[in-house]
Design an enzyme around this catalytic site. Structure first.
Site, mmCIF file in Angstrom:
data_model
loop_
_atom_site.group_PDB
_atom_site.id
_atom_site.type_symbol
_atom_site.label_atom_id
_atom_site.label_comp_id
_atom_site.label_asym_id
_atom_site.label_seq_id
_atom_site.Cartn_x
_atom_site.Cartn_y
_atom_site.Cartn_z
ATOM 1 N N GLU A 54 -20.113 -3.969 -24.455
ATOM 2 C CA GLU A 54 -18.807 -4.432 -24.916
ATOM 3 C C GLU A 54 -18.907 -5.821 -25.555
ATOM 4 O O GLU A 54 -18.317 -6.802 -25.097
ATOM 5 C CB GLU A 54 -17.816 -4.425 -23.759
ATOM 6 C CG GLU A 54 -17.535 -3.000 -23.266
ATOM 7 C CD GLU A 54 -16.618 -2.941 -22.066
ATOM 8 O OE1 GLU A 54 -16.563 -3.921 -21.288
ATOM 9 O OE2 GLU A 54 -15.946 -1.909 -21.891
ATOM 10 N N ASN A 95 -18.063 -10.530 -19.553
ATOM 11 C CA ASN A 95 -17.754 -9.142 -19.250
ATOM 12 C C ASN A 95 -17.721 -8.968 -17.744
ATOM 13 O O ASN A 95 -18.272 -9.786 -16.997
ATOM 14 C CB ASN A 95 -18.785 -8.207 -19.882
ATOM 15 C CG ASN A 95 -18.310 -6.773 -19.929
ATOM 16 O OD1 ASN A 95 -18.512 -5.997 -19.002
ATOM 17 N ND2 ASN A 95 -17.639 -6.407 -21.014
ATOM 18 N N HIS A 146 -6.922 9.939 -14.380
ATOM 19 C CA HIS A 146 -7.709 8.716 -14.474
ATOM 20 C C HIS A 146 -8.446 8.487 -13.166
ATOM 21 O O HIS A 146 -7.840 8.458 -12.091
ATOM 22 C CB HIS A 146 -6.819 7.506 -14.776
ATOM 23 C CG HIS A 146 -7.588 6.228 -14.915
ATOM 24 N ND1 HIS A 146 -7.365 5.111 -14.137
ATOM 25 C CD2 HIS A 146 -8.611 5.896 -15.744
ATOM 26 C CE1 HIS A 146 -8.203 4.145 -14.494
ATOM 27 N NE2 HIS A 146 -8.966 4.602 -15.459
ATOM 28 N N HIS A 147 -9.776 8.343 -13.259
ATOM 29 C CA HIS A 147 -10.623 8.039 -12.109
ATOM 30 C C HIS A 147 -11.369 6.739 -12.377
ATOM 31 O O HIS A 147 -12.351 6.723 -13.113
ATOM 32 C CB HIS A 147 -11.662 9.146 -11.870
ATOM 33 C CG HIS A 147 -11.098 10.431 -11.369
ATOM 34 N ND1 HIS A 147 -11.820 11.618 -11.388
ATOM 35 C CD2 HIS A 147 -9.898 10.730 -10.816
ATOM 36 C CE1 HIS A 147 -11.076 12.579 -10.873
ATOM 37 N NE2 HIS A 147 -9.905 12.070 -10.520
ATOM 38 N N HIS A 160 -15.730 5.933 -19.486
ATOM 39 C CA HIS A 160 -15.705 4.549 -19.943
ATOM 40 C C HIS A 160 -16.681 3.714 -19.109
ATOM 41 O O HIS A 160 -16.886 3.975 -17.931
ATOM 42 C CB HIS A 160 -14.299 3.972 -19.825
ATOM 43 C CG HIS A 160 -13.385 4.412 -20.925
ATOM 44 N ND1 HIS A 160 -12.578 3.537 -21.616
ATOM 45 C CD2 HIS A 160 -13.166 5.632 -21.472
ATOM 46 C CE1 HIS A 160 -11.895 4.197 -22.535
ATOM 47 N NE2 HIS A 160 -12.225 5.489 -22.453
ATOM 48 N N GLU A 161 -17.264 2.710 -19.773
ATOM 49 C CA GLU A 161 -18.275 1.821 -19.172
ATOM 50 C C GLU A 161 -19.538 2.570 -18.739
ATOM 51 O O GLU A 161 -20.367 2.023 -18.008
ATOM 52 C CB GLU A 161 -17.712 1.031 -17.972
ATOM 53 C CG GLU A 161 -16.622 0.057 -18.301
ATOM 54 C CD GLU A 161 -15.240 0.672 -18.232
ATOM 55 O OE1 GLU A 161 -14.340 0.208 -18.953
ATOM 56 O OE2 GLU A 161 -15.055 1.636 -17.458
ATOM 57 N N GLU A 203 -16.392 5.627 -24.001
ATOM 58 C CA GLU A 203 -16.083 4.289 -24.520
ATOM 59 C C GLU A 203 -17.415 3.628 -24.855
ATOM 60 O O GLU A 203 -17.919 3.732 -25.956
ATOM 61 C CB GLU A 203 -15.303 3.475 -23.493
ATOM 62 C CG GLU A 203 -14.907 2.103 -24.004
ATOM 63 C CD GLU A 203 -14.436 1.203 -22.894
ATOM 64 O OE1 GLU A 203 -13.520 0.408 -23.133
ATOM 65 O OE2 GLU A 203 -15.003 1.268 -21.776
ATOM 66 N N GLU A 229 -9.185 -2.409 -26.382
ATOM 67 C CA GLU A 229 -8.698 -3.262 -25.298
ATOM 68 C C GLU A 229 -9.076 -4.727 -25.499
ATOM 69 O O GLU A 229 -8.336 -5.630 -25.086
ATOM 70 C CB GLU A 229 -9.223 -2.761 -23.954
ATOM 71 C CG GLU A 229 -10.730 -2.829 -23.801
ATOM 72 C CD GLU A 229 -11.219 -2.203 -22.511
ATOM 73 O OE1 GLU A 229 -10.373 -1.716 -21.733
ATOM 74 O OE2 GLU A 229 -12.437 -2.181 -22.276
#
Length: 705
Positions: free
Chosen positions: A173, A195, A415-416, A485-486, A504, A510
């Site tokens: 990111e 981050n 969403h988890h 994500h991540e 992501e 974001e």
């Protein structure tokens, strides 16, 4: 219709009779790869494009731990195998209706003289690039081994211009830095920004996919494909001789990989062309992955969604239900006895508002974050049992929301967030996925924010890469699509497991609410992050002044509104979010029409213009339709985009609706200045359109019946 022609030729002699040098050409003859053994038996390769050197002689091999003899030298060639492969396959979703997989292959079987170990280096040369990997067949002298470091080299021919982000074991990111290779160390510290979890390993370390341009106009991309049961590869540059060497992500005790033969490494890839559009259009990464492993894929469908997310990212609302609790223990904390904070976004009333909006405007699904207990102390606490993924807050009624969404023809997206506690997620995964099945959730956005648990592990180490793969395969058992994500950046795994519908794994929208991204960020991502697979970039922001959502947040979205529309075409993904608040879309319904109209699955994609860091223009044909959509995103400097519509069907007339930057548009001071115009076009039409810095345009083209 598939066509397949395979020609194999095997050379098998005693080792001293096999030539130490082998040559492989791409099907069109533009690329040539040469393999040889140095005098000390060290494997070496080099690559050229149209007689120009791309990779100078570079060594191959692996350094092993606790072993007197690494797999670096003392090899002789046992045998070689060559083959030609030409096939066409149909993706479940994608940029193209069908994908051609055409390459020439050379497999070098090496025997290490002192140990009698066998290692195979397999090369596949496509028209747009090279893939190669290490293979270790079943054998008595190499069974279990630990990789101390992979020593693959990529020797550059000159001091190229590169678009890079810092090498990091835990995050991608970052904004991209454009510099000469020799300037990476000087610019490294400035390129590192804060981050939630990060660890760099070298001032000359960078991540893949790495995009470069040579002084004489060659575009080169270094990456990997099919990252399975292996550690994620970074690149470390020796600035003196401009040689990149692979650098694998270590585990908690510093080891880079635990191997058991038979096994293989991921593919190391080198894409090259004198036309930047070829890099974007390449399917090399997908083609180096195995075919689809899911027999019935009928449940895997592209998704256009909205969600209760942006208002929390900006600080307008919160994930947490209450501000009274200093800590939470699941199963112990009683939320009925605390006072709600009145900023919790995942409540029945607000979610129904989003469901109504999705239903009215034809969106497939609504994502809700912060619906489940535990958000009061979820981050930065090194907490193992952080979420159970099934217990809602008092103001979110799962069954009521499910029934309401169903009555409106809208799906809910789960969403988890794991908070990096992967053991906890695996502990609850079956129950969480079954909960999704029981309540009508067909897709999940998973998150891995913060440092990984078990402590000391990294987001990109072998063990955690295996966790991500486990989550994808387990989700497939429950017919669930995954948007991670991540997680580790994708490497074409979506061909094998197309339920991995998004990732992501890069600096997404974001960060526009965390201080902003560089104005040309979205002109680089398709050349880097998207090489391995689609990104859930979450575009569609119409209100650029974040202080209007949260007076305490002075961030600004560095983009024009027309640029935000174009992202639905230029940032390919079968999973596209309209990320802004419904009330902002209602202020600009004429522009919002493009987001409603634009497709998310395609029969054909044509890259019209491309220059990394400067501009990208793409035309895509909607799957099963004669509708076309065009998107252009621009970098730091104003330009006029000139395109031909010769991709349209001959003899047909179309109506083009053009959403473009107004002449006075400015991403800082006047980002919402746009124009909408319509005109009749055909395959003979040409368009000349203004793109301001961080601007662009979007076009919908529909046939006139």
């Amino acid at each position: 219709m598939k066509s397949l022609f395979v020609l194999s030729f095997t050379v098998l002699f005693s080792a001293f009779n096999v030539a130490n040098s082998q040559t492989l050409q791409s099907p069109n003859g533009a690329l040539t790869m040469q393999f040889s053994l140095k005098n000390e038996g060290t494997p070496t390769y080099q690559l050229s494009y149209k007689n120009k050197a791309v990779i100078k002689p570079s060594t191959l091999g692996l350094e092993l731990k606790n072993d007197e003899k690494s797999l670096l030298n003392d090899f002789s060639i046992l045998k070689t195998e060559t083959a030609t492969f030409d096939d066409t396959w149909t993706p479940v979703w994608g940029e193209e209706k069908q994908i051609r997989n055409h390459y020439n292959e050379l497999a070098i079987h090496l025997k290490q003289n002192e140990t009698d170990r066998i290692m195979v280096i397999r090369f596949r040369l496509f028209n747009e690039g090279l893939g190669f990997r290490y293979e270790f067949p079943q054998q008595e002298n190499l069974v279990y081994f630990i990789i101390k470091e992979e020593k693959t080299q990529f020797a550059m021919t000159n001091n190229h211009t590169a678009f890079w982000i810092p090498g990091d074991y835990d995050t991608q990111e970052y904004d991209y830095t454009e510099s000469k290779l020799s300037e990476i160390s000087d610019k490294f510290d400035a390129a590192v920004t804060d981050n939630a979890s990060q660890e760099q390993f070298s001032k000359t370390g960078v991540q893949t996919a790495l995009m470069m341009k040579t002084a004489d106009g060659l575009y080169i991309n270094l990456h990997e494909a099919a990252l399975i049961n292996y550690s994620c590869m970074h690149l470390n540059l020796n600035e003196e001789n401009l040689i990149f060497e692979s650098h694998l992500t270590p585990d908690a005790i510093g080891d880079k990989g635990y191997m058991q033969a038979p096994c293989k490494s991921p593919w190391r890839t080198v894409m090259v062309s004198d036309d930047a559009r070829d890099i974007l259009a390449s399917k090399l990464t997908l083609n180096l992955n195995d075919p689809c492993a899911i027999e019935d894929t009928s449940w895997i469908k592209p998704v256009k969604y909205i969600g209760v997310w942006w208002e929390m990212i900006t600080g307008k609302s919160s994930w947490a239900y209450t501000d009274e609790l200093p800590s939470v223990q699941l199963g112990v904390t009683d939320y009925s006895k605390v006072t709600p904070n009145k900023t919790h976004a995942a409540n029945n009333t607000k979610v129904k508002r989003y469901i109504d909006f999705a239903s009215e405007h034809g969106f497939d699904a609504v994502l809700v974050e912060g619906w489940n207990e535990g958000w009061e102390d979820w981050f930065g606490k090194s907490k193992d049992y952080v979420f159970d993924f099934v217990t809602p807050y008092p103001d979110f009624d799962v069954q009521e929301i499910h029934n309401y969404a169903k009555s409106k023809g809208v799906k809910m997206m789960m969403h988890h967030e794991t908070s990096g506690s992967v053991r906890n997620y695996e502990r609850h995964m079956d129950k969480a996925y079954q909960f999704m099945n029981d309540n009508g959730y067909e897709s999940v956005k998973s998150g891995y924010v913060g440092n990984i648990l078990p402590r000391g592990e990294h987001h990109y180490s072998q063990w955690i890469v295996n966790h991500y793969q486990y989550a994808i395969e387990k989700a497939a058992d429950y017919k669930i699509m995954v948007n991670a994500h991540e997680a580790v950046r994708p490497t074409g795994i979506s061909r094998t497991y197309p339920n991995l519908i998004g990732n992501e794994s890069a600096r997404g929208t974001e960060f526009q609410a965390f201080g902003g991204s560089k104005p040309n960020h979205v002109t680089i991502l398709p050349f880097t992050r998207l090489i391995g697979g689609p990104m859930d970039y979450t575009p569609g922001i119409f209100e650029m002044d974040i202080s209007k959502l949260n007076p305490n947040n002075n961030s600004h979205v560095n983009s024009t509104l027309a640029n935000q529309l174009a992202l639905y075409v230029t940032m390919y993904s079968p999973l596209q979010m309209a990320a802004d608040l419904p009330e902002h879309y209602e202020q600009f319904m004429d522009a919002f029409q493009f987001i409603k109209d634009v497709a998310i699955d395609w029969d054909e994609s044509i890259y019209l213009e491309a220059e990394p860091g400067h501009y990208i223009t793409v035309a895509r044909k909607e799957k099963g339709s004669d509708n076309w959509f065009v998107g252009n995103v621009n970098g730091n400097h104003q330009r006029t985009s000139n395109i031909k519509l010769d991709f349209l069907e001959k003899g047909k007339k179309y109506t083009a609706t053009i959403y473009a930057d107004a002449k006075d548009a400015d991403y800082k001071t006047n980002p919402q200045a746009y124009t909408i115009s319509t005109k009749k076009v055909s395959n003979k039409s040409k368009l000349s359109l203004l793109s301001v810095p961080a601007g662009g345009y979007a076009i919908s083209i529909k046939p006139i019946n």
